[in-house]
Enzyme design. Structure first.
Site, PDB file in Angstrom:
ATOM      1  NE  ARG A  64       0.247   2.439 -10.032  1.00 50.02           N
ATOM      2  CZ  ARG A  64      -0.150   3.698  -9.992  1.00 50.02           C
ATOM      3  NH1 ARG A  64      -0.310   4.376 -11.100  1.00 50.02           N
ATOM      4  NH2 ARG A  64      -0.389   4.283  -8.843  1.00 50.02           N
ATOM      5  CG  MET A 121       4.707   2.022  -2.884  1.00 47.14           C
ATOM      6  SD  MET A 121       5.275   2.453  -1.257  1.00 47.14           S
ATOM      7  CE  MET A 121       4.490   3.971  -0.946  1.00 47.14           C
ATOM      8  CB  CYS A 122       1.636  -0.246  -4.850  1.00 47.55           C
ATOM      9  SG  CYS A 122       2.711  -0.588  -3.464  1.00 47.55           S
ATOM     10  N   GLY A 123       0.915  -1.028  -7.689  1.00 51.89           N
ATOM     11  CA  GLY A 123      -0.263  -1.061  -8.542  1.00 51.89           C
ATOM     12  C   GLY A 123      -1.101  -2.241  -8.088  1.00 51.89           C
TER      13      GLY A 123
END
Lengths: 444, 315, 251
Positions: B34, B1-3
């Site tokens: 992402r 869910m993240c970068g």
């Protein structure tokens, strides 16, 4: 035997609990069984449809006028899948099931023009040969997965987990890891096989997005990719899967079945199917993706009326597992052939011993002597009849509500018979005219 | 869910023509797959000309001018003086002079209904908003902002409504210039949060990443070195995490024991870049710089050492 | 990479081919790029992909014999779900290089990210650099060779096949293996659940050395000896069973 009042009123320390603890005092570990949870939880029987009479112009409809055609996967795929009825056979592994059972399911589904799904054991050639629409499962174990098989599928299903046993992976006891199964799965024969709980190559929603894109590239963006999620923290999971690029979501509730699981997770983890469907629908609504991302409900769907209720609550289709197995003769004494009490220690109708591989009717076994008892073509006809009966039940209730398409069933057609079902399914309780729903709090 | 991504110039001066802000923008944009729901950066090593810069955002249901009036009063009541306020829609970049306890100042601002603090820093500020890196730049012009180091984050949200509060980087209330970006999920978040709340720390969100910022800041305030604080977090935090902390003079990263979240490093004598994916770093570094992948349960830190010959730049 | 090893990496990862063409990845979306590769492959060409820029999902699902070369780093899942390919990568890879490889060969000059060779079923992957965590996770066949070091959980839940690590492996090596062997030339950080170490037998040592020399590993960088990490097989069965579970049928 007359049981005293004191004994019959006992809660928490029932006969079942006594027996269970006595077994565990010998066993020294958790207990394992097949089937699904037997906890008493609000389920489809606790909600009902409410046709209009004088309040609405009743239309003269017959079941034959009702359409059940279902198209799934229009978000990204070039070729959505098209099935004649919104119920298909869910993935069950070759390994948990016998080859004959899988073949009968494929043939039966094809007879009515609906889909089957492979499972946690790879694809059988018979499945692809006989199934008109085959969903190819990619799960944590990757047993038997090949690019060619995946490319031959009509859809791909990424299994994040199963509603029956969230947070654990597949379990196939040694009795069922025959030489053939072991070869297919590349395992030593006779071991108690435990599948991993999560995929080997992606670990979070960020990677899932890349993984789904990869599956699309493998299949040239031809086929829908659906993600199967056990109902736990439904909104978060559904939203992330939808954002990761799924064409469809399969929400699998607590009442789902399995060939083998520890009772710990079978009975005590995951949320029921009713709220699972509702939360999944709301999650998609909140993202503006309702009907763009399709929703399949599974987990204890027993008949056409359950299916109709699931659709009314927001599903585009349902998947059945246990019901299909029962159509194959599960728990049915076949005179002259089976003897349940002698073979599995309980009378027919009480057996949950799928994990032992001793299935007297040849479904959840790898023993050829038992598998013989399942006559494939006859069983296929029974599966087709079950699916037809479900379709007819759906049509009947749909036309009773004055509608011509099963997909026009909505929550407004439903009421609940008790408080729990009303709160879980977010439909008004009968008689309260919606007041309970308001106090239950809409939204999150 | 993240970068996540971060960059640091070891001698504090970039020989490149690109500002740190621009480089972060490029890195974050290349990882937008992402997460595109929100993007955030913290650019450190700036020269503000005032004691602090406070980034405040007005929550949607309140009138901006009313809230900012409240913030003015709150600052004045503690003896601070506001030197400038830059306007970015619901965001305000407030330069102020103040010599008192920063915790009191933060509390005072937070007690104004509708005011949220994104950061308070002597030399760094957090800029975060909905949208991808280019959209963030269009609104906030951060690609022009230069400094000695910076970190950034792209987020895939589970909430449906527009929500900036849960975006990263998280500022570690009430310590200036300490921010965190995090990829992963803490499983003992609730337990840690309750422990900190009992000790008087305030949390603005329900996001688990915020607790990492508070955790690190707490350690630093008790004179632990950054590297030690990161090491201790490997045992104190449970779950999956790869996170990067930025302080006024450096940054550090920690990777969990499961090596569950991706992280790669490219390093030269002049600078170091870190990110969730190599594709981000290749925007900045040439092909011949070798990639390093930290092992599980690992902590790394880097410092900016400013040599006297560096000119002091005024904002 | 150690200096000795760096000196050993072949200049050309594969034999030069006179016929072939290149595609500039920078000009194409991933979909178009993969479509071009697949179309080129069906015509039997040798394809070089320029400027891969560490992008994801390149050359996946190719089930025809072909030769591919990536002139740079690749991202996640490069050459995943392939059968019969021969690929070389001049830079690094992200996660899942050669995921579910059925047959063929992948050679990478630099480092491979986590889960290299995840669930591979056959064929061979050679990493001249280091491998990240979970190398060979869930492996079902084939050979994974790592010239440098391999990370945490090497060979996790491995079922069949061989992993050969010339350098060291990290912690929890061989965790929950069913079968398969992890050969390690260097240090073992720690063993995973139900794993044990043994020395490689004489004939195994001979066979390994011959195999590695054929892959162009020079004698002076081969480890002095290999140890094997294999399953201790204590978790193969539940140690207690209910009466109905007890009768085991060997079919």
């Amino acid at each position: 035997m007359i049981v005293s009042d004191e004994v019959s009123r006992r809660e928490g320390w029932t006969n079942e609990v006594f027996q269970d603890l006595q077994v565990k005092a010998d066993l020294g570990r958790y207990r394992i069984r097949g089937f699904s949870t037997f906890q008493r939880i609000a389920h489809f029987d606790d909600i009902i449809f409410i046709p209009r009479y004088i309040s609405g112009k009743g239309v003269e409809l017959r079941p034959a006028d009702v359409s059940t055609e279902t198209v799934l996967g229009t978000r990204y795929a070039r070729n959505a899948i098209s099935i004649s009825t919104p119920v298909y056979i869910t993935g069950m592994s070759y390994g948990a099931l016998s080859r004959s059972a899988k073949t009968a399911l494929a043939k039966g589904a094809a007879k009515v023009g609906t889909a089957t799904c492979t499972g946690d054991g790879g694809m059988l050639t018979e499945e692809r040969k006989y199934s008109t629409t085959m969903i190819y499962q990619v799960n944590a174990s990757r047993y038997g997965v090949t690019p060619q098989d995946m490319i031959s599928g009509d859809a791909v299903e990424v299994v994040v987990g199963q509603g029956a046993k969230p947070a654990t992976g597949g379990l196939l006891m040694g009795q069922k890891v025959s030489a053939i199964i072991a070869k297919k799965r590349e395992l030593p024969p006779g071991i108690d096989q435990r599948s991993p709980t999560r995929h080997p190559d992606w670990l979070g929603p960020d990677d899932l997005g890349i993984f789904i894109e990869m599956l699309r590239e493998v299949t040239d963006w031809r086929v829908p990719v659906q993600v199967k999620i056990p109902a736990c923290r439904v909104k978060d999971d559904v939203k992330l899967a939808a954002k990761a690029g799924a064409d469809g979501i399969v929400i699998d509730g607590m009442q789902a079945g399995t060939g083998a699981s520890s009772e710990v997770v079978l009975d005590h983890s995951g949320i029921p199917t009713l709220p699972g469907i509702v939360l999944a629908r709301e999650a998609l609504e909140e993202l503006g993706l309702l009907k763009k991302v399709y929703l399949v409900a599974s987990g204890g769907i027993r008949n056409g009326i359950d299916a109709a209720k699931a659709i009314a609550l927001g599903a585009d289709a349902v998947a059945i597992g246990q019901a299909a197995i029962i159509a194959l003769n599960c728990n049915r004494e076949l005179p002259g052939i089976t003897d349940f009490v002698r073979e599995v220690g309980v009378p027919a109708g009480y057996c949950t011993k799928c994990h032992t591989g001793k299935c007297p009717v040849g479904i959840t076994t790898q023993d050829p002597r038992l598998e013989k008892r399942l006559a494939i073509d006859e069983a296929a006809v029974r599966v087709a009849s079950l699916l037809s009966s479900m379709t007819l039940e759906m049509k009947l209730i749909t036309c009773a509500l004055g509608k011509r398409n099963v997909h026009d069933l909505t929550v407004d057609d439903l009421s609940a018979l008790n408080v729990e079902a009303s709160m879980m399914a977010k439909v008004p309780m009968v008689g309260s005219g919606g007041t309970l729903l308001k106090s239950a709090g809409k939204g999150k | 869910m993240c970068g996540i991504a971060a960059i640091l110039y070891k001698t504090g001066e970039s020989t490149r023509s690109q500002a740190v802000g621009l480089q972060l923008r490029e890195m974050l944009y290349s990882m937008r797959h992402r997460g595109v729901d929100s993007t955030g950066v913290n650019i450190a090593g700036q020269h503000f000309g005032t004691d602090y810069v406070v980034r405040v955002v007005v929550s949607e249901d309140q009138g901006a001018s009313h809230v900012i009036e409240g913030v003015r009063n709150a600052v004045a009541a503690l003896g601070g003086s506001i030197v400038f306020i830059n306007d970015f829609g619901r965001f305000r970049r407030i330069g102020l002079n103040y010599s008192g306890d920063l915790g009191k100042l933060s509390d005072s601002i937070l007690s104004v209904k509708g005011a949220e603090i994104h950061s308070i820093g002597r030399s760094s500020e957090v800029i975060k908003d909905v949208g991808d890196a280019y959209e963030l730049d269009k609104k906030h012009h951060f690609s022009k902002v230069n400094g000695t180091h910076g970190l950034g984050h792209v987020r895939l949200a589970t909430e449906s409504q527009v929500d900036i509060t849960h975006s990263h980087p998280f500022w570690a209330y009430p310590f200036p210039d300490i921010t965190v970006v995090h990829n992963g999920q803490l499983t003992n978040y609730h337990k840690l949060k309750r422990e900190f709340q009992q000790r008087g720390f305030r949390f603005q969100t329900h996001n688990d990443s915020e607790v990492i910022a508070v955790y690190i800041a707490d350690k630093l305030s008790r004179r632990r070195k950054l590297g030690d604080a990161l090491e201790e977090s490997l045992d104190d935090l449970d779950g999956t995490f790869t996170y990067v902390v930025s302080t006024d003079s450096g940054m550090g990263m920690a990777k969990d024991r499961w090596s569950a979240k991706p992280f790669v490093i490219l390093e030269t004598d002049e600078m170091v870049g870190v990110a969730s994916e190599e594709v981000a770093l290749r925007r900045i570094f040439p092909d011949d710089v070798r990639r390093i992948e930290p092992q599980e349960h690992e902590v790394l830190t880097w410092n900016v050492s400013l040599a006297p010959r560096i000119k002091v730049r005024l904002n | 990479m150690t200096e000795r090893l760096a000196g050993n990496v072949p200049k050309a990862l594969s034999a030069p081919v006179s016929q072939g063409y290149s595609i500039d990845a920078r000009k194409l979306t991933t979909r178009l790029l993969n479509a071009s590769i697949k179309s080129g492959v069906s015509k039997g060409r040798y394809i070089t992909i320029l400027n891969p820029d560490a992008r994801h999902n390149l050359a996946v699902g190719i089930v025809k014999r072909c030769s591919l070369s990536f002139a740079g780093s690749v991202g996640y899942y490069c050459c995943a779900f392939c059968d019969g390919i021969s690929a070389t990568i001049e830079g690094n890879s992200g996660w899942g290089l050669g995921d579910n490889l059925m047959s063929g060969s992948i050679v990478i000059r630099e480092d491979a990210g986590a889960s290299v060779g995840a669930s591979m079923r056959g064929g061979q992957i050679l990493v001249w650099g280091n491998a990240g965590a979970r190398a060979g996770i869930s492996m079902k066949g084939g050979t994974l060779v790592i010239a440098g070091n391999s990370g945490f959980l090497t060979g996790f839940m491995m079922q069949r096949g061989r992993i050969i690590v010339m350098g060291g492996v990290g912690d929890a090596a061989g965790d929950s293996m069913y079968e398969g062997i992890v050969y390690v030339g260097g240090e073992i950080g720690s063993l995973g659940v139900d794993a044990k170490t043994e020395s490689a037998t004489r004939s195994e040592e001979v066979e390994l050395r011959a195999f590695l020399k054929a892959l162009k590993f020079r004698d002076d960088i081969l480890p002095r000896r290999f140890r094997r990490i294999v399953s201790a097989k204590r978790l193969y069965q539940y140690d207690s069973l209910e009466p109905l579970e007890r009768e085991r049928l060997v079919i």
